[in-house]
Design a protein around this motif. Structure first.
Motif, PDB file in Angstrom:
ATOM      1  N   THR A 100      42.265  46.616  51.479  1.00  0.00           N
ATOM      2  CA  THR A 100      42.358  45.253  52.007  1.00  0.00           C
ATOM      3  C   THR A 100      41.988  44.229  50.937  1.00  0.00           C
ATOM      4  O   THR A 100      42.659  43.216  50.762  1.00  0.00           O
ATOM      5  CB  THR A 100      41.454  45.093  53.242  1.00  0.00           C
ATOM      6  N   ALA A 101      40.911  44.506  50.192  1.00  0.00           N
ATOM      7  CA  ALA A 101      40.488  43.591  49.121  1.00  0.00           C
ATOM      8  C   ALA A 101      41.530  43.540  48.011  1.00  0.00           C
ATOM      9  O   ALA A 101      41.842  42.464  47.482  1.00  0.00           O
ATOM     10  CB  ALA A 101      39.133  44.020  48.570  1.00  0.00           C
ATOM     11  N   LEU A 102      42.092  44.682  47.658  1.00  0.00           N
ATOM     12  CA  LEU A 102      43.077  44.744  46.579  1.00  0.00           C
ATOM     13  C   LEU A 102      44.363  44.010  46.948  1.00  0.00           C
ATOM     14  O   LEU A 102      44.970  43.347  46.104  1.00  0.00           O
ATOM     15  CB  LEU A 102      43.398  46.207  46.249  1.00  0.00           C
ATOM     16  N   MET A 103      44.756  44.059  48.207  1.00  0.00           N
ATOM     17  CA  MET A 103      46.025  43.473  48.631  1.00  0.00           C
ATOM     18  C   MET A 103      45.896  42.019  49.086  1.00  0.00           C
ATOM     19  O   MET A 103      46.901  41.391  49.414  1.00  0.00           O
ATOM     20  CB  MET A 103      46.645  44.314  49.757  1.00  0.00           C
ATOM     21  N   ALA A 104      44.684  41.469  49.096  1.00  0.00           N
ATOM     22  CA  ALA A 104      44.498  40.077  49.530  1.00  0.00           C
ATOM     23  C   ALA A 104      45.283  39.137  48.619  1.00  0.00           C
ATOM     24  O   ALA A 104      45.230  39.256  47.394  1.00  0.00           O
ATOM     25  CB  ALA A 104      43.018  39.715  49.528  1.00  0.00           C
ATOM     26  N   ALA A 105      46.005  38.235  49.231  1.00  0.00           N
ATOM     27  CA  ALA A 105      46.816  37.286  48.454  1.00  0.00           C
ATOM     28  C   ALA A 105      45.925  36.307  47.690  1.00  0.00           C
ATOM     29  O   ALA A 105      44.911  35.852  48.201  1.00  0.00           O
ATOM     30  CB  ALA A 105      47.734  36.514  49.389  1.00  0.00           C
ATOM     31  N   THR A 106      46.314  36.015  46.462  1.00  0.00           N
ATOM     32  CA  THR A 106      45.625  35.010  45.663  1.00  0.00           C
ATOM     33  C   THR A 106      46.219  33.659  46.023  1.00  0.00           C
ATOM     34  O   THR A 106      47.415  33.451  45.895  1.00  0.00           O
ATOM     35  CB  THR A 106      45.825  35.301  44.158  1.00  0.00           C
ATOM     36  N   LYS A 107      45.379  32.739  46.504  1.00  0.00           N
ATOM     37  CA  LYS A 107      45.889  31.450  46.962  1.00  0.00           C
ATOM     38  C   LYS A 107      45.340  30.276  46.165  1.00  0.00           C
ATOM     39  O   LYS A 107      45.900  29.192  46.215  1.00  0.00           O
ATOM     40  CB  LYS A 107      45.562  31.256  48.439  1.00  0.00           C
ATOM     41  N   TYR A 108      44.256  30.486  45.444  1.00  0.00           N
ATOM     42  CA  TYR A 108      43.602  29.388  44.733  1.00  0.00           C
ATOM     43  C   TYR A 108      43.354  29.756  43.283  1.00  0.00           C
ATOM     44  O   TYR A 108      43.228  30.916  42.929  1.00  0.00           O
ATOM     45  CB  TYR A 108      42.263  29.021  45.405  1.00  0.00           C
ATOM     46  N   ILE A 109      43.276  28.728  42.466  1.00  0.00           N
ATOM     47  CA  ILE A 109      42.955  28.880  41.049  1.00  0.00           C
ATOM     48  C   ILE A 109      41.664  28.097  40.804  1.00  0.00           C
ATOM     49  O   ILE A 109      41.449  27.037  41.393  1.00  0.00           O
ATOM     50  CB  ILE A 109      44.124  28.390  40.152  1.00  0.00           C
ATOM     51  N   HIS A 110      40.792  28.640  39.959  1.00  0.00           N
ATOM     52  CA  HIS A 110      39.461  28.072  39.738  1.00  0.00           C
ATOM     53  C   HIS A 110      39.246  27.804  38.251  1.00  0.00           C
ATOM     54  O   HIS A 110      39.380  28.714  37.437  1.00  0.00           O
ATOM     55  CB  HIS A 110      38.396  29.042  40.255  1.00  0.00           C
ATOM     56  N   LEU A 111      38.924  26.543  37.932  1.00  0.00           N
ATOM     57  CA  LEU A 111      38.704  26.142  36.546  1.00  0.00           C
ATOM     58  C   LEU A 111      37.289  25.599  36.365  1.00  0.00           C
ATOM     59  O   LEU A 111      36.744  24.946  37.252  1.00  0.00           O
ATOM     60  CB  LEU A 111      39.682  25.047  36.128  1.00  0.00           C
ATOM     61  N   ARG A 112      36.724  25.883  35.208  1.00  0.00           N
ATOM     62  CA  ARG A 112      35.445  25.306  34.788  1.00  0.00           C
ATOM     63  C   ARG A 112      35.752  24.353  33.644  1.00  0.00           C
ATOM     64  O   ARG A 112      36.725  24.539  32.912  1.00  0.00           O
ATOM     65  CB  ARG A 112      34.507  26.422  34.317  1.00  0.00           C
ATOM     66  N   ASN A 113      34.914  23.325  33.493  1.00  0.00           N
ATOM     67  CA  ASN A 113      35.131  22.304  32.458  1.00  0.00           C
ATOM     68  C   ASN A 113      36.524  21.684  32.577  1.00  0.00           C
ATOM     69  O   ASN A 113      37.191  21.437  31.575  1.00  0.00           O
ATOM     70  CB  ASN A 113      34.909  22.873  31.056  1.00  0.00           C
TER      71      ASN A 113
END
Length: 146
Positions: A100-113
Motif C-alpha cells: 500500500t505504501a509503495l503504490m501510494a500515488a505521489t501528489k505533491y512536491i516539496h522544496l526547501r529554500n
C-alpha cells in the motif's frame, strides 16, 4: 472541459519525486529544481515529503504537534515503501502495508529554500514550499532563476 492528460503530472517528474520521497535519510542539500507553476518560476531544493514536514515542525524552534505527527506518519510510509522495494528485489513477499505504501500515488512536491519569481518581484523566498505535482507545467534540473 479540460483534457485529462494535461491535468496529470509529468510522469518523469512524478517518478523522480516518488524516488526522493522514498529516501529514508534526510537530504542535505536537496536536489536543485526549477518549476513553472501557473506562470511563476519556483526554484528550490527537492526534499522528501517526511523531511519537509519535520522541517516545518522545527521552524519556530518548537515542535508543532500536527507537523511532527505528519512527519512521523509520512516517514513511516516512506520506510514501508523503501522496505517493500528491498523485499521485492530479493524475491521476498511484500506485506499488504508495504504494498500500500509503495503504490501510494505521489501528489505533491516539496522544496526547501524555495524562491518564487514573478514578473514584478525578483524572487521572494528561502522558504519551505509544497505544491501539487499536477500544477507543474514545466521543470528543469538545477536553478534557472539567475
Amino acid at each position: 472541459m479540460s483534457d485529462p492528460i494535461w491535468s496529470e503530472p509529468d510522469k518523469v517528474l512524478d517518478t523522480y519525486v516518488a524516488q526522493i520521497d522514498r529516501l529514508t535519510e534526510p537530504v542535505d542539500p536537496g536536489v536543485q529544481l526549477s518549476l513553472t507553476v501557473h506562470g511563476l518560476l519556483v526554484s528550490g531544493e527537492l526534499i522528501p515529503q517526511w523531511q519537509w514536514f519535520a522541517e516545518v515542525s522545527a521552524m519556530t524552534n518548537h515542535e508543532d504537534a500536527f507537523y511532527t505527527g505528519m512527519a512521523e506518519h509520512v516517514k513511516e510510509q516512506s520506510d514501508l515503501a523503501h522496505d517493500a522495494v528491498k523485499v521485492r528485489d530479493t524475491g521476498g513477499e511484500v506485506s499488504h502495508r508495504q504494498y500500500t505504501a509503495l503504490m501510494a500515488a505521489t501528489k505533491y512536491i516539496h522544496l526547501r529554500n524555495a524562491r518564487i519569481h514573478s514578473p514584478d518581484h525578483a524572487g521572494r523566498g528561502g522558504c519551505l514550499w509544497r505544491g501539487r505535482l499536477c500544477d507543474v507545467s514545466g521543470w528543469t534540473p538545477g536553478d534557472s532563476s539567475d
